[in-house]
Design a protein around this motif. Structure first.
Motif, mmCIF file in Angstrom:
data_model
loop_
_atom_site.group_PDB
_atom_site.id
_atom_site.type_symbol
_atom_site.label_atom_id
_atom_site.label_comp_id
_atom_site.label_asym_id
_atom_site.label_seq_id
_atom_site.Cartn_x
_atom_site.Cartn_y
_atom_site.Cartn_z
ATOM 1 N N ASP A 73 2.639 9.066 -6.564
ATOM 2 C CA ASP A 73 2.833 7.722 -7.115
ATOM 3 C C ASP A 73 4.162 7.176 -6.607
ATOM 4 N N LYS A 121 0.849 -1.193 0.000
ATOM 5 C CA LYS A 121 0.000 0.000 0.000
ATOM 6 C C LYS A 121 0.883 1.241 0.000
ATOM 7 N N ILE A 159 2.332 2.613 -7.886
ATOM 8 C CA ILE A 159 1.131 2.589 -7.050
ATOM 9 C C ILE A 159 0.675 4.020 -6.768
ATOM 10 N N LYS A 160 -0.586 4.293 -7.030
ATOM 11 C CA LYS A 160 -1.189 5.609 -6.790
ATOM 12 C C LYS A 160 -1.269 5.871 -5.284
ATOM 13 N N ALA A 187 -3.484 3.791 -2.715
ATOM 14 C CA ALA A 187 -3.871 2.538 -3.380
ATOM 15 C C ALA A 187 -3.013 1.373 -2.897
ATOM 16 N N THR A 188 -3.525 0.171 -3.143
ATOM 17 C CA THR A 188 -2.823 -1.060 -2.799
ATOM 18 C C THR A 188 -2.599 -1.866 -4.072
ATOM 19 N N SER A 189 -1.454 -2.501 -4.157
ATOM 20 C CA SER A 189 -1.102 -3.326 -5.310
ATOM 21 C C SER A 189 -0.577 -4.668 -4.813
#
Length: 167
Positions: A93, A87, A122-123, A126-128
């Motif tokens: 970013d 996250k 990752i923005k 946000a979570t990736s």
């Protein structure tokens, strides 16, 4: 001097008593309850599923598996796959990739290997999720996973235990 001798003798007696009591346990071939608890505790102490924070990220290694057996690997090593959940808690970013992670075993370091390795910008907020593949010696199931990107000073580390394949 007498007080020190008395304490030392008392400690020796307590140590001998503890050893004698330990020897009086279950002598069957099956593991004792204490051994099972120790093994369970060791598994519980590994940092898999533990979220670690850096200045800008929250990183959780959520899953690990052996992807290629030593027999399949021509070098005799094994390939481990680590699944990450990351996250971005910053306001910009943030790019993260599997090559930002290193495996440390003793004095040796192992870097990203072949496979479709994770990389993402990752923005904010946000979570990736994604996977990293690492080639390590076949005889090791415990190691330190380190997040150490070259591009910044972010750092985190986990003690990882690779689950044993069930045969």
């Amino acid at each position: 001097m007498k007080k020190l001798t008395k304490i030392t003798n008392t400690a020796a007696i307590l140590t001998c008593s503890a050893l004698l009591l330990a020897g009086c346990g279950n002598t069957s071939d099956s593991p004792s309850q204490a051994t099972k608890q120790t093994e369970t505790k060791k598994q519980d102490q590994a940092d898999l599923h533990k979220m670690k924070s850096t200045k800008q990220l929250e990183i959780t290694p959520t899953k690990i598996s052996n992807e290629v057996s030593p027999e399949e690997n021509k070098k005799g090593n094994k390939i481990v796959k680590i699944h990450y959940k990351i996250k971005n808690k910053s306001d910009k970013d943030f790019t993260v990739a599997a090559n930002d992670f290193i495996i440390n075993i003793g004095e040796n370091y192992y870097y990203m290997g072949s496979g479709i390795n994770y990389a993402d910008a990752i923005k904010p907020g946000a979570t990736s999720e994604g996977d990293g593949y690492y080639e390590i010696p076949k005889d090791y199931n415990e190691f330190k996973l380190m997040y150490q990107p070259l591009s910044n000073e972010e750092r985190a580390a986990w003690d990882i235990i690779v689950p044993q394949d069930k045969k």
